[in-house]
Write a protein that holds these residues in place. Structure first.
Motif, PDB file in Angstrom:
ATOM      1  N   ILE A 191      -7.182  -4.306   3.120  1.00  0.00           N
ATOM      2  CA  ILE A 191      -5.736  -4.458   2.956  1.00  0.00           C
ATOM      3  C   ILE A 191      -5.318  -5.756   3.637  1.00  0.00           C
ATOM      4  CG2 ILE A 191      -3.466  -3.441   3.424  1.00  0.00           C
ATOM      5  CD1 ILE A 191      -4.873  -0.695   3.512  1.00  0.00           C
ATOM      6  N   ARG A 192      -4.620  -6.617   2.919  1.00  0.00           N
ATOM      7  CA  ARG A 192      -4.321  -7.949   3.450  1.00  0.00           C
ATOM      8  C   ARG A 192      -2.875  -8.369   3.187  1.00  0.00           C
ATOM      9  NH1 ARG A 192      -9.605 -11.765   2.722  1.00  0.00           N
ATOM     10  NH2 ARG A 192     -11.187 -10.133   2.931  1.00  0.00           N
ATOM     11  N   PHE A 240      -5.866   2.345   5.771  1.00  0.00           N
ATOM     12  CA  PHE A 240      -5.511   1.389   6.822  1.00  0.00           C
ATOM     13  C   PHE A 240      -6.544   1.412   7.958  1.00  0.00           C
ATOM     14  CE2 PHE A 240      -1.239   1.322   4.917  1.00  0.00           C
ATOM     15  CZ  PHE A 240      -0.963  -0.034   5.003  1.00  0.00           C
ATOM     16  N   GLU A 241      -7.005   2.607   8.303  1.00  0.00           N
ATOM     17  CA  GLU A 241      -8.020   2.716   9.349  1.00  0.00           C
ATOM     18  C   GLU A 241      -9.307   2.004   8.931  1.00  0.00           C
ATOM     19  OE1 GLU A 241     -10.686   6.172  11.600  1.00  0.00           O
ATOM     20  OE2 GLU A 241      -8.888   6.748  10.483  1.00  0.00           O
ATOM     21  N   ILE A 284      -3.892   7.223   2.422  1.00  0.00           N
ATOM     22  CA  ILE A 284      -3.308   5.938   2.837  1.00  0.00           C
ATOM     23  C   ILE A 284      -3.628   5.640   4.301  1.00  0.00           C
ATOM     24  CG2 ILE A 284      -1.122   4.743   3.304  1.00  0.00           C
ATOM     25  CD1 ILE A 284      -0.002   6.049   0.779  1.00  0.00           C
ATOM     26  N   GLU A 285      -3.470   6.630   5.148  1.00  0.00           N
ATOM     27  CA  GLU A 285      -3.772   6.443   6.575  1.00  0.00           C
ATOM     28  C   GLU A 285      -5.239   6.076   6.775  1.00  0.00           C
ATOM     29  OE1 GLU A 285      -0.383   9.640   8.138  1.00  0.00           O
ATOM     30  OE2 GLU A 285      -2.451  10.278   7.775  1.00  0.00           O
ATOM     31  N   SER A 314      -9.599  -0.463   6.712  1.00  0.00           N
ATOM     32  CA  SER A 314      -9.370  -1.904   6.660  1.00  0.00           C
ATOM     33  C   SER A 314      -9.431  -2.531   8.047  1.00  0.00           C
ATOM     34  CB  SER A 314      -8.021  -2.195   5.999  1.00  0.00           C
ATOM     35  OG  SER A 314      -7.816  -3.581   5.851  1.00  0.00           O
ATOM     36  N   GLN A 315      -8.893  -1.832   9.022  1.00  0.00           N
ATOM     37  CA  GLN A 315      -8.877  -2.346  10.391  1.00  0.00           C
ATOM     38  C   GLN A 315     -10.259  -2.307  11.052  1.00  0.00           C
ATOM     39  OE1 GLN A 315      -5.827   0.138  12.067  1.00  0.00           O
ATOM     40  NE2 GLN A 315      -4.212  -0.843  10.876  1.00  0.00           N
ATOM     41  N   PHE A 345      -4.291  -4.972  -1.780  1.00  0.00           N
ATOM     42  CA  PHE A 345      -5.266  -3.984  -1.319  1.00  0.00           C
ATOM     43  C   PHE A 345      -6.355  -3.798  -2.357  1.00  0.00           C
ATOM     44  CE2 PHE A 345      -2.008  -1.184  -3.332  1.00  0.00           C
ATOM     45  CZ  PHE A 345      -2.799  -0.507  -4.249  1.00  0.00           C
ATOM     46  N   THR A 355       0.831  -1.205   0.000  1.00  0.00           N
ATOM     47  CA  THR A 355       0.000   0.000   0.000  1.00  0.00           C
ATOM     48  C   THR A 355       0.861   1.249   0.000  1.00  0.00           C
ATOM     49  OG1 THR A 355      -1.672  -1.239   1.251  1.00  0.00           O
ATOM     50  CG2 THR A 355      -1.940   1.143   1.111  1.00  0.00           C
ATOM     51  N   TYR A 356       1.936   1.253   0.786  1.00  0.00           N
ATOM     52  CA  TYR A 356       2.868   2.382   0.783  1.00  0.00           C
ATOM     53  C   TYR A 356       3.733   2.410  -0.480  1.00  0.00           C
ATOM     54  CZ  TYR A 356       2.161   4.336   5.454  1.00  0.00           C
ATOM     55  OH  TYR A 356       1.635   4.985   6.542  1.00  0.00           O
ATOM     56  N   ASP A 403       1.705  -6.131   4.127  1.00  0.00           N
ATOM     57  CA  ASP A 403       0.553  -6.242   3.243  1.00  0.00           C
ATOM     58  C   ASP A 403       1.006  -6.431   1.797  1.00  0.00           C
ATOM     59  OD1 ASP A 403       0.144  -3.123   2.037  1.00  0.00           O
ATOM     60  OD2 ASP A 403       1.100  -3.246   4.009  1.00  0.00           O
TER      61      ASP A 403
END
Length: 343
Positions: free
Chosen positions: A198-199, A331-332, A327-328, A334-335, A211, A173-174, A208
């Motif tokens: 994201i996995r 991730f939030e 991006i941040e 996905s979690q 995505f 992802t990054y 990861d």
């Protein structure tokens, strides 16, 4: 006007095969120094460069005016901050830092000192992306309702690359995600919301490697995906509009050429063969649509001219900050399993 002295911090695969050749063919830049901690490999291709074992030693020697940072993501913030503190212009490999907070701090320092701070987002200069910008500008597809971008590879075996280790800023992802999000941001601006899955899909993977990110833009559905376990042909781009569709397979040819150590020169650099062009499908006909020239060389040409005050930077730090915020949020999302609102 004299050439701007440039130094490359990091000489791994990306530094050696992407950045150094592009810098070397830029008529307004001169590669004068390379930071290599353990080797002197850069001297094989660039015997004129001075080797330094650390960024600190390079800065103390005052050997360059432009510092180009091509190290692992988790080193970017401290190294860029240090270079700026020495009054140096700075280019950092994407995504610039691993947090939008860090990127904002770098922006403030650069602004206070009147220094250039930019981010290497070379895939803005992919031929296929340039072509999509042209198609949308011309309105060939009518009102756009669907934009889908893939960046798939088949790399089932884990490697010792830092991106696959348990370090900050690792993972796909990054890496690839930064490119796809940056392109979407250029086309559509800041999304209203982000939804992401994201996995880590490969056995024993700690970073990861997949995505699927959806960005909320009102009437336009925007989906960005990447996988390292995709070995079947998938469209790189798929656009759907009220008048027709556009589909494009295959990656821009420049990265492959650079990794094959072809010097980025000549009239045919970045030109894709006709059989690789994308296809436009209208209601009554379909036809190949010529891919525009991709040209990564323009990035460093722009950097030199921006330092000279002739042009504005192609990639602005505010754009990199926005990409990091997306991006941040991905991730939030996905979690939490929920949409994350941005605007």
């Amino acid at each position: 006007m004299s050439k701007i002295k440039a130094a490359l911090v990091g000489y791994g695969s990306v530094g050696e095969k992407i950045h150094a050749p592009l810098i070397s063919v830029c008529e307004n830049l001169e590669l004068v120094a390379v930071v290599e901690r353990n080797l002197t490999k850069s001297k094989e291709k660039y015997p004129q460069v001075q080797i330094f074992k650390s960024l600190e030693a390079l800065l103390e020697a005052d050997a360059a005016d432009l510092i180009i940072i091509v190290t692992p993501n988790y080193l970017h913030f401290d190294q860029a901050k240090l270079a700026l503190s020495y009054g140096k212009h700075v280019v950092v490999d994407k995504p610039v830092t691993i947090s939008s907070k860090e990127a904002k701090e770098l922006k403030e320092i650069a602004g206070q000192k009147g220094l250039l701070l930019s981010v290497f987002q070379n895939r803005r200069l992919d031929g296929d992306f340039q072509t999509i910008q042209k198609i949308l500008h011309e309105g060939i597809l009518g009102r756009l309702v669907h934009f889908e971008s893939h960046f798939d590879r088949f790399r089932p075996v884990l490697t010792e690359n830092w991106r696959e280790k348990n370090v900050p800023g690792n993972g796909i992802t990054y890496d690839l995600g930064t490119h796809l999000i940056d392109q979407a941001y250029l086309l559509f601006g800041m999304p209203q919301w982000v939804s992401a899955d994201i996995r880590s899909q490969r056995t024993n993977a700690v970073a990861d490697d997949f995505f699927d990110i959806t960005l909320g833009y009102g009437d336009v559905f925007v989906r960005l995906t990447a996988s390292v376990l995709s070995n079947a042909p998938m469209p790189k781009f798929l656009l759907l509009g009220e008048k027709g569709s556009f589909s494009k397979f295959g990656l821009d040819i420049q990265e492959r050429a650079l990794k094959a150590e072809k010097l980025p020169q000549g009239a045919d650099w970045g030109l894709e063969s006709e059989e690789s062009w994308g296809t436009i499908y209208l209601e009554d006909r379909s036809f190949k649509y010529e891919t525009l020239r991709g040209d990564y060389r323009l990035f460093y040409e722009n950097i030199a001219k921006a330092i000279q005050g002739i042009e504005t930077p192609l990639v602005k730090i505010d754009e990199a900050i926005a990409v990091l915020q997306i991006i941040e949020s991905a991730f939030e999302s996905s979690q939490s399993g929920k949409r994350v609102l941005l605007t």
